[in-house]
Design a protein around this motif. Structure first.
Motif, PDB file in Angstrom:
ATOM      1  N   HIS A  84       0.862  -1.180   0.000  1.00 22.32           N
ATOM      2  CA  HIS A  84       0.000   0.000   0.000  1.00 22.32           C
ATOM      3  C   HIS A  84       0.900   1.232   0.000  1.00 22.32           C
ATOM      4  O   HIS A  84       1.816   1.334   0.809  1.00 22.32           O
ATOM      5  CB  HIS A  84      -0.904   0.013   1.234  1.00 22.32           C
ATOM      6  N   HIS A  86       0.948   4.548   1.022  1.00 24.16           N
ATOM      7  CA  HIS A  86       0.134   5.279   1.985  1.00 24.16           C
ATOM      8  C   HIS A  86       0.043   6.765   1.636  1.00 24.16           C
ATOM      9  O   HIS A  86       1.054   7.455   1.555  1.00 24.16           O
ATOM     10  CB  HIS A  86       0.736   5.110   3.384  1.00 24.16           C
ATOM     11  N   TYR A 125       5.333  10.643   2.185  1.00 22.38           N
ATOM     12  CA  TYR A 125       4.441   9.491   2.300  1.00 22.38           C
ATOM     13  C   TYR A 125       5.265   8.289   2.760  1.00 22.38           C
ATOM     14  O   TYR A 125       6.424   8.425   3.162  1.00 22.38           O
ATOM     15  CB  TYR A 125       3.765   9.207   0.948  1.00 22.38           C
ATOM     16  N   HIS A 130       0.159  -4.477   3.297  1.00 25.06           N
ATOM     17  CA  HIS A 130      -1.220  -4.335   3.783  1.00 25.06           C
ATOM     18  C   HIS A 130      -1.938  -5.680   3.670  1.00 25.06           C
ATOM     19  O   HIS A 130      -3.058  -5.775   3.183  1.00 25.06           O
ATOM     20  CB  HIS A 130      -1.954  -3.259   2.979  1.00 25.06           C
ATOM     21  N   ALA A 257       1.689   6.504  11.195  1.00 19.38           N
ATOM     22  CA  ALA A 257       1.211   6.815   9.846  1.00 19.38           C
ATOM     23  C   ALA A 257       1.189   8.299   9.528  1.00 19.38           C
ATOM     24  O   ALA A 257       0.999   8.674   8.371  1.00 19.38           O
ATOM     25  CB  ALA A 257      -0.155   6.203   9.562  1.00 19.38           C
ATOM     26  N   HIS A 422      -7.002   6.477   9.470  1.00 17.22           N
ATOM     27  CA  HIS A 422      -6.521   6.790   8.125  1.00 17.22           C
ATOM     28  C   HIS A 422      -7.606   6.455   7.112  1.00 17.22           C
ATOM     29  O   HIS A 422      -8.216   5.385   7.184  1.00 17.22           O
ATOM     30  CB  HIS A 422      -5.265   5.964   7.831  1.00 17.22           C
ATOM     31  N   HIS A 424      -8.073   5.869   3.117  1.00 20.75           N
ATOM     32  CA  HIS A 424      -7.416   5.686   1.827  1.00 20.75           C
ATOM     33  C   HIS A 424      -8.091   6.560   0.774  1.00 20.75           C
ATOM     34  O   HIS A 424      -9.291   6.832   0.836  1.00 20.75           O
ATOM     35  CB  HIS A 424      -7.502   4.229   1.393  1.00 20.75           C
ATOM     36  N   HIS A 495      -4.889   3.008  12.346  1.00 23.85           N
ATOM     37  CA  HIS A 495      -3.591   2.568  11.842  1.00 23.85           C
ATOM     38  C   HIS A 495      -2.713   1.946  12.918  1.00 23.85           C
ATOM     39  O   HIS A 495      -1.553   1.601  12.645  1.00 23.85           O
ATOM     40  CB  HIS A 495      -2.844   3.700  11.137  1.00 23.85           C
TER      41      HIS A 495
END
Length: 612
Positions: A84, A86, A125, A130, A257, A422, A424, A495
């Motif tokens: 992933h 992020h 980032y 994941h 995160a 978080h 997405h 997260h």
């Protein structure tokens, strides 16, 4: 005249975009993911997830507008995987988002997958596994998107990327967590806290008078950390990929995160080196072992031959640190508060013991349970029924969002712990939270939870802070808004990886009919499903004949009978133990017979000698 000016500006903008596109390039990484040995804290050597035989993992670096291609081969042998990226929006490339059983199948050992998308954003980032909670085993590293057009590009001379994380000596699969032996859901304690994947002390070599950009990334699984530099302040210029107006601060609170970029100007002297300090948030830990070091010292090194002093901090004082409140940051683009929502989603976090005696996390009354078919693949195969949330299963907690709706999420916390959530595919506006950071952050931890009252709240900011990961305070709340302008399947989750393991997640299915028009799954991704033995058509139960028939769907663990709370279970257990011991005593006493009455003593009895 005004129309001519606007036309000219539009023409200039179009030329600029063409120029930018001609500068873009394709950046390709080939990842062979295997187990390697590492000992980052010098205390214990263990297996970690390496890339191309190395760990720490490489930092991915691209320029805004580049195409990023990552070819991943899973050579772990005994674990499935994924990646992933992020914070990446994955606009029109939802299939590249990476969470297994949400937008793709898990990549089984011996299989390969290709991630291929254009990076349209800028900032700081990270990337991580994941699938099956594997990133705490080392599968995580920063992802930097450089932008030569940022407003602060000419304000610094050099940059450093700093990662911080908690570290466990055991593999995730070997740690007992969701179990009836842990009915309170106490999170496993890490053994160390790493700074750029080590505890040996890092020197950032700097020159007097220069300004440096520090990119700060918490890539941990559980614990937030405070960050500051002794005798230095800094300016915050970015959070989670969003440029902010330059804002002075001296201490940050960085949850797992979250990311910050800060500008730090050096002193005009080389007499001293200065500690860079990170301190774990001890309030998140149920206990603090005597050998767990919560604070770490690294250095701004002005002079290699000068002393490198340890930070002047104790564990007792870390709770007095007063970090800058990220709600006060103003985005550099000054995006205004979104209008009143078209859809409001009200949720409450609960941590509950379920029927197997273990502790689980729930949003309202649902503990997220993965479906048998990745949710994105259900969207693509369900036809017109894709707009019916039932096809995605009862335990994925899927919400259907209409295209371009303004969505407000009210998240109340019925738990005494904090939760960095978080989303997405989006950054969201942070419009309300209680309590705030600093000394008040744990104000509601004792007593009863305080829920958000839409008729009685502080004023919303004119230009709300935006980010993709935001901390829900203990027994408090937060309110966020975003526009559903990115058709896709997007998971919203805590997260803290332990809490995601417990089910603290839900899925936003945004404009499902537009997803069907925009998304095409590469054949390579279907091959991944076949190798993993995972269906890629059908509803959440894998039913391709009747999408409204959920027979056989994966279900969350059932509810305890009424009255069986954690305290009730503990009381019952001890009552049973007491009853058992009592019955055993009676049985033994009865079996021994009734002793005859002793004759009365004719002489005084020496009590002391009798007891001896």
């Amino acid at each position: 005249m005004a129309n001519s000016v606007m036309s000219l500006l539009a023409h200039i903008l179009a030329l600029f975009m063409v120029f930018k596109s001609t500068q873009a390039k394709t950046v390709t990484y080939d990842f062979n993911v295997t187990w390697v040995m590492a000992n980052p804290d010098g205390l214990y050597e263990r297996k970690v997830v390496g890339i191309n035989g190395q760990w720490p993992l490489p930092t991915i670096e691209v320029d805004q507008g580049d195409r990023l291609v990552v070819n991943m081969f899973n050579g772990l042998g005994d674990k499935s995987s994924s990646i992933h990226f992020h914070g990446m929006f994955q606009n029109r490339t939802n299939e590249m988002d990476g969470p297994s059983m949400v937008t793709q199948c898990p990549v089984a050992p011996g299989s390969s997958i290709t991630y291929n998308f254009t990076v349209e954003q800028h900032g700081t980032y990270w990337y991580h596994c994941h699938t099956d909670y594997c990133y705490p085993d080392g599968y995580r590293a920063p992802l930097i998107v450089h932008d030569n057009s940022s407003y602060f590009h000419d304000m610094y001379d050099e940059e450093f990327t700093i990662s911080m994380s908690d570290w466990y000596h055991e593999l995730m699969e070997d740690i007992t967590f969701i179990s009836r032996t842990n009915p309170t859901g106490a999170e496993p304690l890490p053994q160390s806290f790493l700074f750029n994947d080590t505890t040996s002390g890092i020197n950032l070599s700097v020159e007097p008078g220069k300004t440096y950009l520090l990119r700060l990334v918490n890539i941990g699984a559980f614990v937030a950390q405070y960050f500051y530099i002794e005798d230095h302040s800094f300016q915050i210029v970015e959070i989670d990929g969003v440029y902010t107006e330059a804002t002075n601060a001296s201490i940050l609170y960085i949850a797992v995160a979250q990311r910050y970029s800060v500008l730090v100007t050096m002193k005009n002297s080389t007499e001293k080196n200065y500690p860079i300090v990170t301190v774990a948030d001890s309030q998140l830990l149920d206990t603090i072992p005597s050998d767990l070091k919560l604070n770490s010292t690294n250095w701004l090194q002005y002079n290699a031959s000068a002393p490198h002093p340890q930070a002047n901090i104790t564990v007792a004082s870390c709770t007095d640190l007063d970090p800058y409140d990220d709600m006060n940051l103003v985005p550099y683009d000054r995006m205004e508060l979104l209008p009143d929502p078209d859809l409001t989603i009200e949720l409450t976090v609960y941590m509950e013991d379920l029927d197997n005696g273990a502790d689980y996390a729930l949003l309202n009354n649902i503990s997220y349970t993965a479906p048998k078919v990745p949710t994105l693949y259900t969207v693509l195969s369900a036809g017109d029924l894709a707009t019916d949330s039932l096809v995605y299963g009862e335990f994925t907690h899927s919400m259907i969002l209409e295209h371009n709706q303004v969505v407000e999420v009210i998240l109340n916390n019925g738990d005494t712990g904090s939760h960095p959530f978080h989303l997405h595919g989006h950054q969201f506006q942070v419009i309300n939270r209680a309590p705030g950071y600093g000394a008040h952050f744990y104000d509601f931890a004792d007593g009863d939870p305080v829920a958000y009252d839409p008729s009685n709240h502080t004023a919303f900011p004119e230009y709300p802070a935006r980010r993709d990961t935001f901390v829900l305070p203990p027994q408090g709340y937060f309110v966020i808004r975003f526009v559903a302008d990115n058709p896709g399947v997007w998971i919203f989750h805590c997260h803290i990886d332990w809490h995601l393991m417990q089910g603290l997640a839900m899925v936003m299915i945004e404009a499902p009919l537009q997803i069907q028009e925009r998304v095409t799954i590469p054949e390579n991704h279907y091959e991944v499903c076949k190798a993993a033995g995972v269906q890629y058509e059908g509803n959440a139960a894998g039913n391709t004949e009747d999408y409204l028939d959920l027979t056989g769907q994966n279900k969350q663990v059932g509810w305890l009978p009424a009255g069986f709370t954690t305290k009730g279970i503990v009381a019952m257990v001890f009552s049973c133990i007491s009853a058992f011991l009592g019955m055993a005593f009676i049985s033994v006493y009865g079996a021994s017979g009734i002793p005859k009455k002793k004759p009365e003593a004719t002489e005084p009895v020496d009590v002391a000698s009798t007891e001896n």
